[in-house]
Design an enzyme around this catalytic site. Structure first.
Site, PDB file in Angstrom:
ATOM      1  N   HIS A  37       0.867  -1.175   0.000  1.00  0.00           N
ATOM      2  CA  HIS A  37       0.000   0.000   0.000  1.00  0.00           C
ATOM      3  C   HIS A  37       0.909   1.232   0.000  1.00  0.00           C
ATOM      4  CE1 HIS A  37      -3.982   1.850   1.602  1.00  0.00           C
ATOM      5  NE2 HIS A  37      -3.298   2.743   0.919  1.00  0.00           N
ATOM      6  N   GLU A  49      -2.377  -1.586  -3.415  1.00  0.00           N
ATOM      7  CA  GLU A  49      -3.521  -0.896  -2.835  1.00  0.00           C
ATOM      8  C   GLU A  49      -3.260   0.604  -2.822  1.00  0.00           C
ATOM      9  OE1 GLU A  49      -3.610  -2.515   1.099  1.00  0.00           O
ATOM     10  OE2 GLU A  49      -4.988  -4.091   0.482  1.00  0.00           O
ATOM     11  N   HIS A  62      -7.706  -6.778   6.740  1.00  0.00           N
ATOM     12  CA  HIS A  62      -7.464  -5.773   7.801  1.00  0.00           C
ATOM     13  C   HIS A  62      -7.673  -6.398   9.183  1.00  0.00           C
ATOM     14  CE1 HIS A  62      -6.357  -1.531   8.561  1.00  0.00           C
ATOM     15  NE2 HIS A  62      -6.773  -1.882   9.766  1.00  0.00           N
TER      16      HIS A  62
HETATM   17  C1  LIG Z   1      -6.462  -1.516   3.038  1.00  0.00           C
HETATM   18  C2  LIG Z   1      -6.018  -2.142   4.299  1.00  0.00           C
HETATM   19  O1  LIG Z   1      -6.807  -2.482   5.135  1.00  0.00           O
HETATM   20  C3  LIG Z   1      -4.613  -2.411   4.488  1.00  0.00           C
HETATM   21  O2  LIG Z   1      -4.194  -3.138   3.423  1.00  0.00           O
HETATM   22  C4  LIG Z   1      -3.735  -1.201   4.509  1.00  0.00           C
HETATM   23  O3  LIG Z   1      -2.634  -1.429   3.687  1.00  0.00           O
HETATM   24  C5  LIG Z   1      -3.228  -0.946   5.882  1.00  0.00           C
HETATM   25  O4  LIG Z   1      -2.400   0.177   5.785  1.00  0.00           O
HETATM   26  P1  LIG Z   1      -1.247   0.381   6.877  1.00  0.00           P
HETATM   27  O5  LIG Z   1      -0.339  -0.824   6.776  1.00  0.00           O
HETATM   28  O6  LIG Z   1      -0.607   1.681   6.438  1.00  0.00           O
HETATM   29  O7  LIG Z   1      -1.947   0.445   8.206  1.00  0.00           O
HETATM   30  N1  LIG Z   2      -6.004  -5.206   2.675  1.00  0.00           N
HETATM   31  C1  LIG Z   2      -5.578  -5.646   3.988  1.00  0.00           C
HETATM   32  C2  LIG Z   2      -4.089  -5.778   4.004  1.00  0.00           C
HETATM   33  O1  LIG Z   2      -3.449  -5.773   2.964  1.00  0.00           O
HETATM   34  C3  LIG Z   2      -3.382  -5.941   5.280  1.00  0.00           C
HETATM   35  O2  LIG Z   2      -4.094  -5.425   6.369  1.00  0.00           O
HETATM   36  P1  LIG Z   2      -3.445  -5.718   7.818  1.00  0.00           P
HETATM   37  O3  LIG Z   2      -3.341  -7.206   7.947  1.00  0.00           O
HETATM   38  O4  LIG Z   2      -2.107  -5.058   7.831  1.00  0.00           O
HETATM   39  O5  LIG Z   2      -4.424  -5.120   8.795  1.00  0.00           O
END
Ligand SMILES: CC(=O)[C@@H](O)[C@H](O)COP(=O)(O)O
Ligand SMILES: NCC(=O)COP(=O)(O)O
EC number: 2.6.99.2
Length: 272
Positions: A53, A84, A211
């Protein structure tokens, strides 16, 4: 490159989010821990994909990481690269640069985060986001990527997500994870997610989830929520890897997923 471990038997893919490896790496100018090495070890251990992300503030994943991981994914043609981000901010430029370099890009996950947001905490809203998403989804698909919309577990919203052209939705699972310690609330959340997943499938959307998923809450989710194509897991998985190492951690998550899959088949068989 022959993977040391096959990707397992579960129909749900595990995509490892490497944001938190980059976060630690950024606290010194030494290049360690290596994001590419983390990805390699996770893929060798059986992860079906890598998720990142690259936020506009580059607090963790940086643009250079995107290209280095894209280069790595060339050697793993049977695994997926999922990027993402908010398509109204930097995501589409990142995607175009990845494609301009001829790098693989299997999935774009559109997340409606603000630029400085602490972490992702909600999905897209309909009808407010409808028109801007329709164009951006078409642009993402024109780049050859599947487009997934980060969505709250709201069954009513799934037809709108499909109507703007999304290929998949990613169900935002923090409310489920937050309810894990309270059995009655957990059951209510699982009902919500089951209904959302069924509504998504009914209109032809693939279902991803992510998440705050972890080794404790993952199996129940996969047993109770039908047809999850991919879980993307980062924070808890990388925390586990700090204790167990990447390889043992990915194998542990894959075992949880394979057993959940076997369990759901067994319960279906029992149900006749
Ligand atoms: C979209 C999502 O829920 C996660 O993939 C996101 O990448 C979390 O971002 P952080 O790792 O910056 O908290
Ligand atoms: N889209 C969710 C992700 O890539 C990872 O979320 P998290 O496990 O770091 O909360």
């Amino acid at each position: 490159m022959t993977p040391a471990t096959s990707p397992g038997t579960s129909s749900t893919a595990l995509s490892v989010n490497l944001n938190k490896v980059a976060l630690v790496r950024n606290t010194r100018h030494l290049g360690i821990p290596s994001v590419v090495r983390a990805a390699t070890l996770c893929l060798e251990a059986g992860a079906q994909g890598i998720t990142i992300h690259p936020r506009p503030d580059e607090r963790h994943v940086r643009l250079g990481d995107v290209f280095e991981l894209g280069e790595l994914m060339r050697s793993w043609p049977d695994r997926e690269f999922n990027i993402e981000g908010n398509p109204l901010h930097n995501l589409m430029n990142v995607a175009r640069e990845v494609k301009a370099k001829g790098l693989p890009l299997h999935q774009l996950t559109f997340v409606p985060d603000s630029e400085g947001q602490f972490t992702s905490d909600h999905g897209w809203s309909f009808p407010q986001d409808e028109e801007k998403l329709r164009t951006l989804i078409a642009q993402g698909q024109a780049l050859g990527a599947r487009v997934s919309l980060f969505m709250d577990a709201d069954a009513v919203a799934m037809s709108a997500a499909r109507a703007v052209g999304a290929d998949r939705v990613e169900l935002y699972t923090e409310p489920y994870a937050a309810a894990w310690q309270q059995p009655s609330e957990r059951a209510l959340q699982l009902d919500r997610f089951r209904a959302a997943a069924q509504a998504a499938a009914a209109v032809g959307l693939g279902v991803n989830a992510g998440h705050d998923l972890n080794r404790e809450n993952l199996a129940a989710f996969l047993r109770q929520v039908p047809g999850v194509r991919e879980v993307s897991i980062g924070h808890a998985l990388i925390a586990d890897a700090l204790e167990m190492g990447y390889s043992a951690t990915v194998r542990a998550y894959r075992m949880v997923m394979d057993e959940a899959q076997a369990g759901s088949h067994a319960s279906l068989a029992e149900a006749g």
